[in-house]
Design a protein around this motif. Structure first.
Motif, PDB file in Angstrom:
ATOM      1  N   TRP C 269      44.137  41.843  35.000  1.00 14.38           N
ATOM      2  CA  TRP C 269      43.894  41.808  36.561  1.00 14.38           C
ATOM      3  C   TRP C 269      44.579  40.746  37.361  1.00 14.38           C
ATOM      4  CZ3 TRP C 269      41.477  45.141  38.890  1.00 14.38           C
ATOM      5  CH2 TRP C 269      40.329  45.936  38.365  1.00 14.38           C
ATOM      6  N   HIS C 322      37.838  37.589  40.154  1.00 10.95           N
ATOM      7  CA  HIS C 322      36.467  38.427  40.808  1.00 10.95           C
ATOM      8  C   HIS C 322      36.184  39.661  40.194  1.00 10.95           C
ATOM      9  CE1 HIS C 322      39.257  40.011  44.186  1.00 10.95           C
ATOM     10  NE2 HIS C 322      38.938  41.090  43.460  1.00 10.95           N
ATOM     11  N   HIS C 323      37.334  40.196  39.448  1.00 14.96           N
ATOM     12  CA  HIS C 323      37.059  41.444  38.847  1.00 14.96           C
ATOM     13  C   HIS C 323      35.839  41.201  37.386  1.00 14.96           C
ATOM     14  CE1 HIS C 323      39.591  43.771  41.237  1.00 14.96           C
ATOM     15  NE2 HIS C 323      40.228  42.664  41.383  1.00 14.96           N
ATOM     16  N   PHE C 325      33.693  38.455  37.063  1.00 16.73           N
ATOM     17  CA  PHE C 325      32.514  37.726  37.134  1.00 16.73           C
ATOM     18  C   PHE C 325      31.496  37.584  35.971  1.00 16.73           C
ATOM     19  CE2 PHE C 325      33.849  35.276  40.356  1.00 16.73           C
ATOM     20  CZ  PHE C 325      33.855  35.884  41.531  1.00 16.73           C
ATOM     21  N   SER C 338      35.356  33.207  43.776  1.00 14.65           N
ATOM     22  CA  SER C 338      34.392  33.415  45.115  1.00 14.65           C
ATOM     23  C   SER C 338      35.063  32.990  46.272  1.00 14.65           C
ATOM     24  CB  SER C 338      33.322  33.006  44.903  1.00 14.65           C
ATOM     25  OG  SER C 338      32.467  33.858  44.019  1.00 14.65           O
ATOM     26  N   ASN C 390      31.010  41.885  47.041  1.00 13.44           N
ATOM     27  CA  ASN C 390      31.594  42.012  45.500  1.00 13.44           C
ATOM     28  C   ASN C 390      32.035  40.573  45.281  1.00 13.44           C
ATOM     29  OD1 ASN C 390      31.219  44.761  44.532  1.00 13.44           O
ATOM     30  ND2 ASN C 390      32.430  45.140  46.488  1.00 13.44           N
ATOM     31  N   ALA C 393      30.199  35.634  43.754  1.00 10.89           N
ATOM     32  CA  ALA C 393      29.889  35.994  42.368  1.00 10.89           C
ATOM     33  C   ALA C 393      28.492  36.255  42.218  1.00 10.89           C
ATOM     34  CB  ALA C 393      30.508  34.591  41.647  1.00 10.89           C
ATOM     35  N   ASP C 396      27.750  39.697  42.994  1.00 10.04           N
ATOM     36  CA  ASP C 396      28.296  40.624  42.174  1.00 10.04           C
ATOM     37  C   ASP C 396      27.748  40.746  40.559  1.00 10.04           C
ATOM     38  OD1 ASP C 396      31.023  40.760  39.923  1.00 10.04           O
ATOM     39  OD2 ASP C 396      31.046  42.044  41.418  1.00 10.04           O
ATOM     40  N   HIS C 400      27.920  44.362  39.828  1.00 10.38           N
ATOM     41  CA  HIS C 400      29.474  44.766  39.187  1.00 10.38           C
ATOM     42  C   HIS C 400      28.896  45.938  38.406  1.00 10.38           C
ATOM     43  CE1 HIS C 400      32.968  43.852  36.816  1.00 10.38           C
ATOM     44  NE2 HIS C 400      32.264  44.323  35.932  1.00 10.38           N
ATOM     45  N   GLY C 401      29.908  46.868  38.193  1.00  9.71           N
ATOM     46  CA  GLY C 401      29.766  48.166  37.180  1.00  9.71           C
ATOM     47  C   GLY C 401      28.939  48.972  37.755  1.00  9.71           C
ATOM     48  N   THR C 402      28.591  48.969  38.848  1.00  5.11           N
ATOM     49  CA  THR C 402      27.534  50.059  39.504  1.00  5.11           C
ATOM     50  C   THR C 402      28.568  50.696  40.656  1.00  5.11           C
ATOM     51  OG1 THR C 402      26.918  48.808  41.505  1.00  5.11           O
ATOM     52  CG2 THR C 402      25.641  48.573  39.465  1.00  5.11           C
ATOM     53  N   VAL C 405      30.573  49.207  43.594  1.00 10.80           N
ATOM     54  CA  VAL C 405      31.799  48.871  43.487  1.00 10.80           C
ATOM     55  C   VAL C 405      32.682  49.973  43.627  1.00 10.80           C
ATOM     56  CG1 VAL C 405      33.727  48.072  42.012  1.00 10.80           C
ATOM     57  CG2 VAL C 405      31.387  47.083  41.738  1.00 10.80           C
TER      58      VAL C 405
END
Lengths: 198, 92, 580
Positions: C269, C322-323, C325, C338, C390, C393, C396, C400-402, C405
């Motif tokens: 990242w 931020h990818h 968190f 953040s 996003n 934090a 997120d 996240h992962g939904t 995003v």
């Protein structure tokens, strides 16, 4: 206008920068190489701190051999900068001679490295023997590949330096090859203590 | 690209580099604390790199642009490494 | 003058077919080659999206048009779960690295940069050619990974270890190795390109063309090049480490051997975030070139936009975590990242504001390039705003992962690559190919694309809030996702329409090459230097190197005889005397 004079008009018309294009190009390339090796070295340092030093694994590298290799590489930096200075003064044969010295020193470095690897592998210190060894082979291996590429470039320039027709181009390019070679030397200057002296 | 008349000779720099190599080896062999040893060894390496960069790569006489191209990545790397310390060094 | 005469004038003699069209060192040919590669790979990326979407809408039913795919990837049209993971991975990898970058940087960048700075070619033409053939090799390597035992890479375009690290976890051995090699080649290709772009722009600008008279597209390409050069290194290191883990038994990312999976994420990242701006900025650049032309107004805030671009470039290096968190990072890193992430929205907001104000009070016309540019503005705004959710934090942790995003990044990437990219293609097509594209087909393409795109991705935000995870093979396995099935189906129908909507473009692109109206040098009455050269420009671009007298956006200048004023039009003697 003939095509030759049109081309000449073009290059003198444009706003040439104060840094020759070849040098600027090499420096941008080196910037990305700094990030590559730097990223790997930083990862090594951080993982090493976390693991507590890897003294047990690291005890099996040969500091003496690597110190000798450092001497070889540092000397090769001297020879290539002498080649550049000679090229700048137009001393074609002297430049070729110092390029050859650089190639020989580079090949010696790689031979020593190969000898070192074979010893370590014979003792069972292979890449999967521990995280220190993973980094050891990864770092020195990638560095060795870069040394090899530099040797190829330097040798090509050495050969070209004997052809008077292409000498003006070679003259410029000795400097750029030198910049790359010094960078490879600097990587080793950091690699050596971080791997062998810690 | 003119050769400066007042720079130390390349050979002089080489001598310094070799001497610093020896200094590094001596520090390695001295019975001083580990942290101090690592700091000194790294400092020696930094000086050697600085000498090669300044005198062999002629950064001493280069334009601001080239200095920026060479210097920015180094700063970035230091920043990245420092940011990674909490996660990589201290992560359980 | 004819193409052949121009080539001969440059002292090359008559070049063979191979040297002129295949192994050319001319940046314009290379640019078109990159564009072709990008558009072709977009078909592959789009096809994989089709299969993914169908599977999500009607899981484990036969997927139409796929009966030709052999086992074990598909069983007479029924999708194997591992193949699903491969398609998800390859969709992302192909779209980012083999569509977005080739179209925007390799295609538009290569073609435009030398001409816009008034040069006759790139600083290193042969390096340019090598960069194209390197990425071609990379594309071949990547596509070939579909055909090896075990199939293609299947650990996501982000390739997180340990999943990607141990072949037994994915069942994929050669696929991921080839994926890593393809990426390494692609990175080399764009490193070569970056060297060329930067050196050309710094050293080969025409007389009078100072940095603050450069078109914004050039600024964007340069910033993108710098971002790429400085960010890709650590990931190259990481990719080497992952490849070694997979092949010679090192344990860089395997906890069992003392390694750290989190290290990969950081290395990935650290590059991955600047990378999305590498993709974004040239798309923005295309829009910034189009808007003033069709508003007949100077760009608002030229220098502000440049400073915003530089600031966002700098900030892009300090937002990457931020990818991560919820990856298990030190919690103390969450707040600083953040803050920087929310900060980075500011320069982009400034740019969007400048673009909107550029339109205010302009004499607007709406040919296809302008429609796509405006479409970019509207849709990118959604992407940018949802980035703020996003980037915080606390929020997120939930999204996240939904699919929230997924919707967010499609609302940034698709506008950039496809709205910005199409704006650029429609705008510069006359210059590239000497023909005008068909306006009717262009408008049909735009409206179908714009409407169906929004219908695909707006509902995805709802899916995400509803907890729908990404990268899963069968949502219906989860009780709590069953009520969302109609949403998935709606999205898929819209996605099929979105894919079909590209047909007018494909037809238009090829048909216009032979049957389009012949283009004049400056059909859009624009100011930048490429419009002073013939359409298409000959080898060497200009008859004599142009001299530049002004900035690129002097539209509707008071007292000028036309509402446009090319950069290389000399200042009349009387006016020059007045200026002293």
């Amino acid at each position: 206008m003939t095509s030759a004079s049109m081309a000449a008009a073009r290059t003198t018309d444009v706003m040439t920068g104060r840094v020759p294009s070849g040098k600027l190009g090499i420096w941008w390339f080196l910037a990305s190489e700094i990030m590559t090796f730097g990223g790997l070295l930083a990862s090594f340092v951080l993982c090493r701190f976390k693991a507590g030093g890897w003294e047990e694994q690291a005890a099996h590298v040969s500091t003496g051999i690597a110190a000798f290799n450092t001497l070889l590489l540092v000397t090769s930096s001297l020879t290539i900068v002498r080649a550049h200075a000679a090229a700048e003064r137009g001393e074609r044969e002297k430049a070729a001679k110092f390029l050859l010295y650089t190639v020989v020193l580079g090949l010696s470095f790689l031979s020593v490295k190969a000898y070192e690897y074979s010893g370590e592998i014979a003792h069972g210190f292979i890449p999967s023997a521990g995280l220190f060894w993973s980094f050891y082979y990864g770092l020195t291996g990638l560095h060795a590949l870069h040394v090899f590429a530099g040797i190829v470039a330097n040798f090509a320039l050495y050969v070209a330096a004997h052809r008077v027709a292409v000498w003006p181009k070679v003259q410029q390019r000795v400097e750029y090859a030198g910049l790359y070679w010094h960078f490879v030397d600097i990587v080793w200057i950091f690699l050596f203590p971080l791997v062998y002296l810690s | 690209m003119t050769a400066e008349s007042h720079h130390p000779s390349y050979l002089t720099i080489w001598i310094w580099l070799v001497m610093l190599l020896l200094v590094g080896l001596v520090v390695f062999l001295l019975p001083i604390g580990k942290a101090m040893a690592i700091f000194l060894i790294f400092a020696v390496a930094a000086v050697k790199a600085f000498l090669v960069a300044r005198y062999y790569m002629h950064l001493k006489s280069e334009t601001v642009l080239v200095l920026a191209i060479a210097g920015l990545p180094v700063l970035l790397l230091i920043g990245m490494a420092l940011t990674l310390v909490p996660d990589i060094v201290f992560n359980h | 003058m004819s193409q052949v005469a121009a080539v001969e004038q440059h002292g090359h003699g008559e070049l063979s077919f191979w040297r002129r069209y295949i192994f050319s060192v001319d940046h314009k040919v290379i640019g078109k080659q990159y564009l072709t590669l990008g558009l072709l790979m977009a078909l592959v990326g789009g096809a994989s999206a089709y299969v993914i979407r169908w599977q999500l809408a009607w899981p484990e039913t036969p997927i139409p048009l796929t009966s030709w795919v052999p086992e074990p990837s598909m069983y007479e049209g029924q999708l194997d779960p591992n193949f699903y993971n491969q398609l998800v991975t390859m969709h992302g990898t192909i779209m980012v690295f083999f569509v977005a970058m080739p179209i925007l940087l390799g295609g538009l960048g290569n073609f435009l940069l030398p001409i816009m700075v008034g040069a006759d070619d790139m600083a290193f033409p042969r390096l340019n050619m090598m960069s194209f053939w390197t990425i071609c090799t990379a594309a071949v390597v990547l596509i070939s990974s579909f055909f090896v035992p075990g199939g293609a890479a299947s650990a996501g375009w982000t390739g997180y270890p340990p999943l990607s690290d141990n072949p037994t976890y994915t069942g994929v051995y050669w696929g991921i190795n080839l994926w890593l090699i393809a990426l390494a080649l692609e990175f080399s290709s764009f490193l070569m390109g970056g060297v060329n772009f930067l050196t050309t722009a710094i050293n080969m600008r025409a007389p009078g063309l100072s940095f603050f008279r450069l078109p914004l597209m050039v600024w964007m390409q340069l910033t993108a090049a710098v971002l790429f050069m400085l960010s890709v290194g650590p990931l190259i290191g990481g990719a080497v480490m992952l490849l070694l883990d997979r092949t010679i038994g090192t344990t860089f990312f395997l906890p069992g051997g003392g390694g750290d999976p989190l290290l990969w994420q950081h290395l990935f990242w650290f590059f991955g975030h600047p990378e999305v701006y590498v993709v974004l900025l040239p798309g923005v650049g295309a829009v910034l070139e189009v808007l003033p032309v069709f508003a007949r107004k100077p760009i608002f805030g030229y220098r502000t936009i440049i400073y915003s671009t530089i600031i966002s470039g700098v900030l892009s290096f300090v937002v990457w975590a931020h990818h991560m968190f919820i990856a298990g990072i030190d919690p103390r890193l969450a707040t600083p990242f953040s803050i920087t992430t929310i900060l980075i929205s500011v320069p982009f907001a400034v740019m969007v504001f400048a673009m909107i104000v550029t339109l205010w009070g302009g004499s607007l016309t709406f040919p296809t390039p302008m429609l796509f540019a405006l479409g970019f503005l509207v849709t990118f705004l959604v992407g940018g705003v949802t980035g703020i959710f996003n980037g915080s934090a606390a929020v997120d942790i939930y999204i996240h992962g939904t699919y929230f995003v997924v919707a967010h990044f499609h609302y940034t990437l698709f506008p950039t690559v496809f709205f910005g990219g199409f704006a650029g293609i429609y705008f510069w097509y006359p210059k590239m190919f000497g023909r005008m594209m068909n306006e009717t087909l262009g408008k049909v393409h735009f409206w179908l694309t714009a409407i169906s795109f929004n219908l695909v991705f707006i509902p995805m935000f709802l899916l995400g809030i509803g907890g729908h995870m990404r990268r899963i093979y069968n949502p219906m396995q989860y009780e709590f996702l069953r009520p969302l099935a109609p949403v998935n189906q709606f999205i898929t129908v819209a996605a099929v329409i979105l894919l079909l909507s590209q047909l007018p473009f494909i037809v238009n692109f090829f048909a216009s090459m032979w049957w389009g109206k012949e283009a004049a040098a400056n059909p859009w009455r624009a100011n930048t230097l490429e419009w002073t050269a013939p359409s298409p420009p000959p080898h060497g671009n200009f008859e004599t190197a142009p001299t530049v007298y002004r900035g690129p956006y002097e539209y509707s200048a008071p007292g000028a005889e036309n509402d446009w004023l090319p950069q290389d039009r000399p200042i009349p003697a009387a006016a020059a005397a007045v200026r002293g």
